[in-house]
Design an enzyme around this catalytic site. Sequence first.
Site, PDB file in Angstrom:
ATOM      1  N   GLY A   1       0.893  -1.212   0.150  1.00  0.00           N
ATOM      2  CA  GLY A   1      -0.092   0.138   0.305  1.00  0.00           C
ATOM      3  C   GLY A   1       0.918   1.131  -0.003  1.00  0.00           C
ATOM      4  O   GLY A   1       0.526   2.288  -0.613  1.00  0.00           O
TER       5      GLY A   1
ATOM      6  N   ALA B   1      -3.959  -4.357   0.355  1.00  0.00           N
ATOM      7  CA  ALA B   1      -4.603  -5.535   0.684  1.00  0.00           C
ATOM      8  C   ALA B   1      -4.742  -6.264   2.064  1.00  0.00           C
ATOM      9  O   ALA B   1      -5.502  -6.635   2.739  1.00  0.00           O
ATOM     10  CB  ALA B   1      -4.181  -6.760  -0.193  1.00  0.00           C
TER      11      ALA B   1
ATOM     12  N   CYS C   1       1.521   5.396  11.553  1.00  0.00           N
ATOM     13  CA  CYS C   1       2.276   5.511  10.296  1.00  0.00           C
ATOM     14  C   CYS C   1       3.753   5.117  10.754  1.00  0.00           C
ATOM     15  O   CYS C   1       4.651   5.034   9.919  1.00  0.00           O
ATOM     16  CB  CYS C   1       2.622   6.986   9.924  1.00  0.00           C
ATOM     17  SG  CYS C   1       0.784   7.767   9.249  1.00  0.00           S
TER      18      CYS C   1
END
Length: 381
Positions: free
Chosen positions: A75, A200, A325
């Site tokens: 991603g 995913a 993050c």
Amino acid sequence: MAEPVVQAYWDASSGEPLLPEAQQAWSTAASAGWGDPLRLHRPGRLAAQALDAARETVAQAVGARPDEVVFTGSGVAAAHAAVTGLALGRRRTGDCVVTSTTDHSSVLAAADAAGRRAAVGVDVEGHLDLDRWRDTVAAEGVAAACLQVANHEVGTRQPVTEAAEACAAVGVPLVLDATSALGRVDLRGLGGWSVLTGAASAFGGPASVGLLVIRRGTRWRAPYPADDYQGGRWPGAPDVPAVYAAAVALDAWLRFGRAVGERQHALVHRLRTAIAARVPDLEVAGDPTNRVPHLLTFSALYVDGETLTRELDRAGFAVASGSACSASSEHPSHVLAAMGLLTHGNVRIGLTRRSTSAEVDRFLDVLPPLVAEIRDRLGAP
């Protein structure tokens, strides 16, 4: 001897655990003997057919064409490619990339690397300042804009339709980060974007598959050496078993995600209400209703987030703290900072498809005494 603590995995904000359907699909595909999808022999044709079917599934989920779907290595890689590719394709227009202040760090880093970044603020619940957004994307030299469908830490959904309309009015292409929403929110009616990204792992597929959907006619250039695979939009042969497993996981969400989401939304509502009532000096972040169903972040005053996370782990709950993050739980959340909330003492919950009401009951019993104990230990008032 003490009974072992039953562990509840509540860290789906970092990624839904691999779905059993996806795991089985991956295993089956890996032993299927598929070949190079560019070859004309039977194994190659089977691999190409599997990729075509996977593109159909993704296209159906986001309201796109199958030939617009590209499979990347993650991603984060998809986010970098989306932003950098648009910046390259529109470099004659300018070098400014507009983001919100709460976008994922991969998007912020890519925007910074592209030239200069203009960040638009949010309110205390994480909603984009639309008036400021309209003015910023209309400024001279804007190459692209980026926005999340929903925030990856607090779950707040953004006014994507209005933001996309503002971009379209001035001819600025929009990168839509659908990572936290794909499979959980109906995205087929969201128009106005030029590039869409996802991961995913967010919906229970392999972490090695990212999604990059590039609308036909978009001025996007591959920011890396390209080859013959996937129309020159991502280098190297795709990992067909992983892509196949990702498509199976996404299909499971498309079929059953609405029911799962309704149950998760009710569980998170219970958590939001009860935590605020039972634990003093606590902030619950994000929009209470207009949000993705599975995410919740709260911050407890006078409590270290890492300490609380470890104590909850001992009590049987795997949750997160700090920035979503960052690999380090000690890294403060830029999302909470942008919202003007506490950046320390925060706990981030991501319910999985299997999270239960009984787990919520147990969490509500465990949390208040743990917070009180940590505060007493630290001598908090």
